[in-house]
Design a protein around this motif. Structure first.
Motif, mmCIF file in Angstrom:
data_model
loop_
_atom_site.group_PDB
_atom_site.id
_atom_site.type_symbol
_atom_site.label_atom_id
_atom_site.label_comp_id
_atom_site.label_asym_id
_atom_site.label_seq_id
_atom_site.Cartn_x
_atom_site.Cartn_y
_atom_site.Cartn_z
ATOM 1 N N VAL A 280 0.871 -1.185 0.000
ATOM 2 C CA VAL A 280 0.000 0.000 0.000
ATOM 3 C C VAL A 280 0.909 1.235 0.000
ATOM 4 O O VAL A 280 1.191 1.805 1.055
ATOM 5 C CB VAL A 280 -0.938 0.017 1.230
ATOM 6 C CG1 VAL A 280 -1.871 1.228 1.173
ATOM 7 C CG2 VAL A 280 -1.743 -1.262 1.326
ATOM 8 N N PRO A 281 1.388 1.646 -1.165
ATOM 9 C CA PRO A 281 2.313 2.788 -1.216
ATOM 10 C C PRO A 281 1.620 4.095 -0.827
ATOM 11 O O PRO A 281 0.596 4.461 -1.389
ATOM 12 C CB PRO A 281 2.771 2.822 -2.682
ATOM 13 C CG PRO A 281 2.392 1.489 -3.245
ATOM 14 C CD PRO A 281 1.177 1.058 -2.491
ATOM 15 N N VAL A 282 2.192 4.763 0.141
ATOM 16 C CA VAL A 282 1.688 6.066 0.603
ATOM 17 C C VAL A 282 2.884 6.997 0.732
ATOM 18 O O VAL A 282 3.910 6.619 1.305
ATOM 19 C CB VAL A 282 0.962 5.943 1.962
ATOM 20 C CG1 VAL A 282 0.482 7.311 2.438
ATOM 21 C CG2 VAL A 282 -0.209 4.977 1.855
ATOM 22 N N VAL B 250 9.150 1.979 -5.007
ATOM 23 C CA VAL B 250 8.192 0.874 -5.084
ATOM 24 C C VAL B 250 8.818 -0.234 -5.914
ATOM 25 O O VAL B 250 9.278 0.006 -7.042
ATOM 26 C CB VAL B 250 6.856 1.317 -5.709
ATOM 27 C CG1 VAL B 250 5.865 0.155 -5.709
ATOM 28 C CG2 VAL B 250 6.264 2.497 -4.957
ATOM 29 N N ASN B 251 8.834 -1.443 -5.368
ATOM 30 C CA ASN B 251 9.443 -2.577 -6.054
ATOM 31 C C ASN B 251 8.375 -3.511 -6.599
ATOM 32 O O ASN B 251 7.388 -3.824 -5.911
ATOM 33 C CB ASN B 251 10.361 -3.344 -5.106
ATOM 34 C CG ASN B 251 11.233 -4.338 -5.855
ATOM 35 O OD1 ASN B 251 11.888 -3.986 -6.831
ATOM 36 N ND2 ASN B 251 11.230 -5.589 -5.410
ATOM 37 N N ASP C 240 -2.374 12.487 -8.443
ATOM 38 C CA ASP C 240 -2.964 11.282 -9.030
ATOM 39 C C ASP C 240 -1.845 10.427 -9.611
ATOM 40 O O ASP C 240 -1.408 10.625 -10.740
ATOM 41 C CB ASP C 240 -3.964 11.682 -10.115
ATOM 42 C CG ASP C 240 -4.743 10.479 -10.637
ATOM 43 O OD1 ASP C 240 -4.576 9.392 -10.075
ATOM 44 O OD2 ASP C 240 -5.519 10.648 -11.602
ATOM 45 N N LEU C 241 -1.369 9.478 -8.825
ATOM 46 C CA LEU C 241 -0.301 8.582 -9.262
ATOM 47 C C LEU C 241 -0.852 7.172 -9.382
ATOM 48 O O LEU C 241 -1.334 6.597 -8.408
ATOM 49 C CB LEU C 241 0.859 8.590 -8.262
ATOM 50 C CG LEU C 241 1.781 9.813 -8.266
ATOM 51 C CD1 LEU C 241 2.810 9.682 -7.153
ATOM 52 C CD2 LEU C 241 2.475 9.956 -9.602
ATOM 53 N N GLY C 242 -0.784 6.611 -10.596
ATOM 54 C CA GLY C 242 -1.230 5.233 -10.809
ATOM 55 C C GLY C 242 -0.311 4.522 -11.779
ATOM 56 O O GLY C 242 -0.718 4.164 -12.889
ATOM 57 N N PRO D 113 -1.959 1.758 -7.306
ATOM 58 C CA PRO D 113 -2.412 3.068 -6.820
ATOM 59 C C PRO D 113 -1.496 3.571 -5.706
ATOM 60 O O PRO D 113 -1.244 2.855 -4.729
ATOM 61 C CB PRO D 113 -3.823 2.800 -6.310
ATOM 62 C CG PRO D 113 -3.845 1.338 -5.999
ATOM 63 C CD PRO D 113 -2.890 0.677 -6.940
ATOM 64 N N ILE D 114 -1.005 4.766 -5.861
ATOM 65 C CA ILE D 114 -0.145 5.402 -4.854
ATOM 66 C C ILE D 114 -0.918 6.560 -4.241
ATOM 67 O O ILE D 114 -1.431 7.427 -4.955
ATOM 68 C CB ILE D 114 1.172 5.897 -5.467
ATOM 69 C CG1 ILE D 114 1.984 4.715 -5.991
ATOM 70 C CG2 ILE D 114 1.990 6.677 -4.436
ATOM 71 C CD1 ILE D 114 3.267 5.101 -6.688
#
Length: 325
Positions: free
Chosen positions: A31-33, A42-43, A82-84, A102-103
């Protein structure tokens, strides 16, 4: 002939035959935040030995590598809301799959404040009050929770999960409070928190300033003493503003004793050449809510939100100054 699906950071994804909706990849963190303008890694790891090419399709930080089982997305600064990004795999047979990640980009509130729509201070037992908590410039609202506290209890929770916008917004939470006798001395405040679940970051909440409820019940057949004493140099001069029924009474002393209390507001002002401080007392009919309590019981309520008088006006190093409280 293959066509280009999308080009990002000089890389293109070549269209092949899709293998299905589920892509055999594992994302870490799952869950990237990230805080707005902060970096993020993010890997994406493949769980199949049929991988030929892996890559990230992203507005920035995109990449493409052959003969690997994982690829790293390096976002140096999350400057959009908005990062996807997509992690994709090209298999040995030429087919492809992709996984959208989704970030969540967040921003802590700029401020949290508590207000009372009806400025009927102080609060009176049995009366309803419309309270409002304002949260300024927070994102995303869908992760926002507002907790209402009274004393050591949470009395109400508001969420905004139906808000679709990812950008910073102003939000407000309304709560109707009925003041009770047990609220005497209680603190009331609201608290704004961004919640991202057990896998997300644990961010500290932001609190508003608290409002105090102070109420003292006094039987009508007893005297009420309203103490407005202040010490100072020069000595303060007192001036009382009384309810209409009390206007004939001399009121230039620091302590006002009422043998027959009249309902109304009693404002005391103490002043000297160095400043002025005001304290307010409100005497109001108290509703009967206890067996044996007569209708003549009064409630003397001390307005704690107003500037309280326990202040000292004095000379310091031979110069008159004011210490406020």
């Amino acid at each position: 002939m293959m066509s280009c699906k999308g080009c990002f950071s000089h890389y293109c994804i070549l269209l092949g035959t899709p293998v299905g909706a589920q892509c055999p990849v594992m994302i870490q963190p799952n869950v990237p935040v990230v805080k707005f303008e902060d970096p993020l890694l993010v890997n994406c790891t493949s769980s199949t030995d049929q991988t030929k090419i892996m890559g990230w399709e992203a507005p920035y930080g995109g990449t493409r590598k052959e003969d690997v089982t994982s690829v790293l997305l390096n976002i140096t600064s999350a400057y959009t809301w908005d990062l996807g990004p997509l992690c994709y795999i090209t298999f040995l047979d030429g087919t492809q799959c992709e996984e959208e990640v989704p970030i969540t980009v967040y921003q802590m509130p700029q401020s949290v404040s508590l207000s009372q729509s009806n400025q009927d201070n102080p609060m009176v037992e049995g009366k309803k009050y419309q309270m409002r908590c304002d949260i300024v410039n927070v994102a995303p609202s869908r992760n926002l929770s507002v907790y209402w506290h009274k004393g050591d209890k949470i009395i109400h929770i508001d969420t905004f999960s139906n808000v679709s916008s990812l950008q910073p917004l102003n939000q407000s939470s309304a709560f109707e409070l009925t003041a009770g006798r047990e609220d005497n001395g209680s603190r009331i405040w609201c608290e704004a928190a961004l919640n991202f679940g057990p896998s997300g970051p644990d961010l500290p909440p932001m609190e508003s300033k608290s409002h105090d409820m102070i109420a003292v019940e006094v039987p009508a057949d007893l005297k009420i003493s309203l103490n407005c004493t202040a010490t100072g140099n020069p000595l303060p001069v007192y001036r009382w503003s009384l309810p209409p029924a009390m206007q004939k009474m001399m009121a230039n002393q620091p302590v006002l004793t009422l043998s027959v209390p009249f309902v109304g507001t009693y404002n005391c002002t103490a002043s000297n050449s160095q400043g002025t401080r005001t304290k307010s007392f409100i005497v109001t009919d108290a509703p009967s809510s206890r067996p044996g309590t007569t209708a003549g019981i009064l409630m003397a309520v001390f307005l704690a939100v107003v500037l309280i008088l326990g202040c000292v006006v004095y000379y310091k190093q031979r110069k008159p100054t004011v210490t406020s409280c």
